[in-house]
Design an enzyme around this catalytic site. Structure first.
Site, PDB file in Angstrom:
ATOM      1  N   LYS A 203       0.818  -1.233   0.000  1.00  8.96           N
ATOM      2  CA  LYS A 203       0.000   0.000   0.000  1.00  8.96           C
ATOM      3  C   LYS A 203       0.845   1.274   0.000  1.00  8.96           C
ATOM      4  CE  LYS A 203      -4.439  -1.768   1.188  1.00  8.96           C
ATOM      5  NZ  LYS A 203      -5.484  -2.007   2.164  1.00  8.96           N
ATOM      6  N   ARG A 237      -3.946 -10.000   4.745  1.00  9.89           N
ATOM      7  CA  ARG A 237      -4.367 -10.014   3.334  1.00  9.89           C
ATOM      8  C   ARG A 237      -3.176  -9.517   2.512  1.00  9.89           C
ATOM      9  NH1 ARG A 237      -6.303  -6.671  -0.538  1.00  9.89           N
ATOM     10  NH2 ARG A 237      -7.930  -7.490  -1.900  1.00  9.89           N
TER      11      ARG A 237
HETATM   12  N1  HH2 Z   1      -7.545  -3.650   0.579  1.00 10.51           N
HETATM   13  C1  HH2 Z   1      -7.850  -3.684  -0.738  1.00 10.51           C
HETATM   14  C2  HH2 Z   1      -8.962  -4.401  -1.184  1.00 10.51           C
HETATM   15  N2  HH2 Z   1      -9.727  -5.113  -0.317  1.00 10.51           N
HETATM   16  N3  HH2 Z   1     -10.177  -5.841   1.871  1.00 10.51           N
HETATM   17  C3  HH2 Z   1      -9.888  -5.836   3.172  1.00 10.51           C
HETATM   18  N4  HH2 Z   1     -10.630  -6.535   4.043  1.00 10.51           N
HETATM   19  N5  HH2 Z   1      -8.816  -5.126   3.666  1.00 10.51           N
HETATM   20  C4  HH2 Z   1      -8.015  -4.387   2.859  1.00 10.51           C
HETATM   21  O1  HH2 Z   1      -7.070  -3.743   3.364  1.00 10.51           O
HETATM   22  C5  HH2 Z   1      -8.302  -4.367   1.461  1.00 10.51           C
HETATM   23  C6  HH2 Z   1      -9.425  -5.117   0.990  1.00 10.51           C
HETATM   24  C7  HH2 Z   1      -7.014  -2.929  -1.702  1.00 10.51           C
HETATM   25  O2  HH2 Z   1      -5.975  -3.731  -2.183  1.00 10.51           O
HETATM   26  P1  HH2 Z   1      -5.983  -4.500  -3.589  1.00 10.51           P
HETATM   27  O3  HH2 Z   1      -7.036  -5.540  -3.643  1.00 10.51           O
HETATM   28  O4  HH2 Z   1      -4.618  -4.992  -3.857  1.00 10.51           O
HETATM   29  O5  HH2 Z   1      -6.253  -3.358  -4.651  1.00 10.51           O
HETATM   30  P2  HH2 Z   1      -7.536  -2.893  -5.431  1.00 10.51           P
HETATM   31  O6  HH2 Z   1      -8.591  -2.499  -4.460  1.00 10.51           O
HETATM   32  O7  HH2 Z   1      -7.013  -1.738  -6.254  1.00 10.51           O
HETATM   33  O8  HH2 Z   1      -8.007  -4.053  -6.279  1.00 10.51           O
END
Ligand code: HH2
Length: 258
Positions: A203, A237
């Protein structure tokens, strides 16, 4: 929890796994590397991301879910939409990960009658605008208060405590300073009485601290993983499962004096 983003625009791996075959083989690799849960997402929630249609989200998520059931690992679906929750649960998902903590109308109904696990996450505002100067008087107090209320509502809707986990939502309407304060005070979330999930992998706070672009944040992510474990997180995660497994092994050895 290994991240499987079936999106063109996720902040760290957008577009890499939009092709179903690439997504499935990526998920299989994460499982082989030791992920206990696979989290499939069909909509990016990165700051500034545009929402996708329900049809598109279903089209991205359900075929991957179908293909992964044979792995016999719990599959989580990262979605805010009750229709996607319902379809995913009907297809065999065992967890719903909702960055909006079941805020959409009928979200509670979509999950309550099933036995699935649910992750309730805190987000201030909407992905499109959440990073525009987020402000709190007491970030930990506010996030914790929100999660306490979200747990109360979920339990009132018939979702038992043993099915619930909470997540402070690192980066969701929070500055690097807010994120680090939450991380420092993570043990305070233990009093909510359910397992804590932490998503810090790759992040922007890591970029802010180290000056590294998103593709070079593995070391920072592993440091964050260790700090989250130290603060009491039970589910991490992450995008990099193999490396995070080693962090967990070191942490467990440290805990067990072996
Ligand atoms: N962060 C992201 C997405 N979903 N869910 C939970 N529970 N906690 C988190 O910190 C979280 C989440 C964002 O990360 P990522 O899936 O890599 O990116 P994007 O939302 O751009 O797909």
């Amino acid at each position: 929890m290994g991240v499987v983003n079936v999106t063109p625009d996720s902040f760290s791996d957008g577009g890499r796994f939009l092709d179903p075959e690439a997504a499935v083989s990526h998920a299989r690799r994460l499982a082989a590397e030791g992920a206990d849960i696979l989290d499939i997402g069909g909509e990016s929630t990165r700051p500034g991301a545009a929402p996708v249609s329900e049809q598109e989200e279903l089209k991205r998520v359900i075929p991957i879910l179908d293909a992964l059931l044979s792995l016999d690992k719990p599959i989580s679906v990262d979605t805010r939409r009750p229709a996607v929750m319902k379809a995913a649960l009907a297809a065999g998902a065992s967890m719903i990960n909702d960055v909006q903590a079941l805020a959409e109308p009928y979200a509670f109904e979509a999950v309550a009658a099933t036995g699935c696990a649910v992750c309730l996450m805190h987000m201030k505002g909407e992905p499109a605008t959440m990073q525009r100067e987020p402000r709190y008087d007491d970030v930990v107090g506010e996030v914790k208060g929100f999660l306490k209320e979200a747990l109360r509502k979920a339990m009132f809707a018939g979702i038992g405590r043993d099915r619930l986990v909470v997540d402070p939502g690192f980066g969701f309407g929070k500055t690097p300073k807010h994120n680090m304060e939450i991380l420092r005070r993570l043990p305070e979330f233990a009093s909510l009485g359910v397992p804590l999930l932490a998503g810090l992998s790759r992040k922007s706070t890591i970029g802010h601290i180290t000056g590294r672009p998103v593709g070079e944040r593995l070391a920072g992510s592993l440091a964050m993983a260790l700090l989250a474990l130290h603060g009491g997180a039970k589910i991490l995660r992450v995008h990099d499962v193999k490396e995070t497994r080693d962090v967990i092994a070191v942490w467990q050895a440290f805990q067990n004096d072996t």
